[in-house]
Write an enzyme that holds these catalytic residues in place. Sequence first.
Site, PDB file in Angstrom:
ATOM      1  CB  CYS A 333      -0.931   0.004   1.212  1.00  9.89           C
ATOM      2  SG  CYS A 333      -2.097  -1.370   1.201  1.00  9.89           S
ATOM      3  CG  LEU A 334       1.068   3.522  -3.399  1.00 10.81           C
ATOM      4  CD1 LEU A 334       0.594   4.367  -4.570  1.00 10.81           C
ATOM      5  CD2 LEU A 334       2.528   3.176  -3.547  1.00 10.81           C
TER       6      LEU A 334
END
Length: 334
Positions: A333-334
């Site tokens: 996930c960013l």
Amino acid sequence: MNSTEHDMAAVFARLDAISSQLEFLVERQRKQQEMLEIFTPILRDVMTVATERFGDAEKKGWFAFGRELYGVTERIVEGFSPADVRQLGDAVVGILETVRAMTQPEVLQIANETATVLQKSDDVEPIGIVGMVRATRDENVQKGMALMMDVMRQVGRAAQAVTAAKERSPSAQRKAKLSEALGPKRSRNVLGVERTIAPKRMEARVAAVAAPKPIEAAPSGPACATPSNKPAVTAAVIDGVAFTAEGHLVDPKQWTPELGAKLAAAQGVAMTEAHWAIVRFARADFESSGVAPNIRRMTQGASVQTKDLYALFPKAPARTIAKIAGIPKPAGCL
């Protein structure tokens, strides 16, 4: 004395009076002529000076400025009613008090120092999240942040007052009546924006989320990507709790519900039972699998839909839930 002599005496008396009046008029004309001869050079000099002054004023743009000012005044008269002018007059005192408060020496000193800082902005080194966290230990920074929050609170209150005033305006009332007569507009789906869930459907989904569900075993595949085995690096310690540079707990075992509530408040999330049910699932899934669940895992394990997660945690649901639950960032996930 006969009548003829009497008439002649009257005529001579009249002639004497006329002669006296003529002498007075001649003397008055003479004085006026003398006065004119005296003031003629003075008036000539005055006209010369006035002409030069008017010429200088024309060159400097005074007459052009006057014409534009007259045009502005005309537009003000056409665009504002006497009631608006009276309202402005009532507000003049408040405006002057605001100007006086803004021009106090200490306020001007702060503005001057702020301008100096902005002028030297090229010399300032950029800082990241860790630097910002460290900067908050400075009392001056803390006081400045508190002052900014207070200013933003006042600005928000003023914005609400302006909005309320607009809603009370005749044009807004006419639009409201027209909207009521035409009925609600048909909503359009916008790319990147989640659809609004109907209240009854949302209540049913929240109740379903809040209901206790058995924890399913974690899938054999990765959550987002292959999790990293590197230990978390402490970037800041707040109230005895270590945090990473991205705002996650270094040691998930330090998490408590009280800490979770504080972390949720920091994320701007008002926790309800539906929120806590998702958080408890995320912690239980992490403890059983050792991997922070991503959105897909939470929708499968907690039996919720993606739009429900976005309704409960609008901004980056997986990251937000992980921070509140005190677990690492979901891998990938960013």
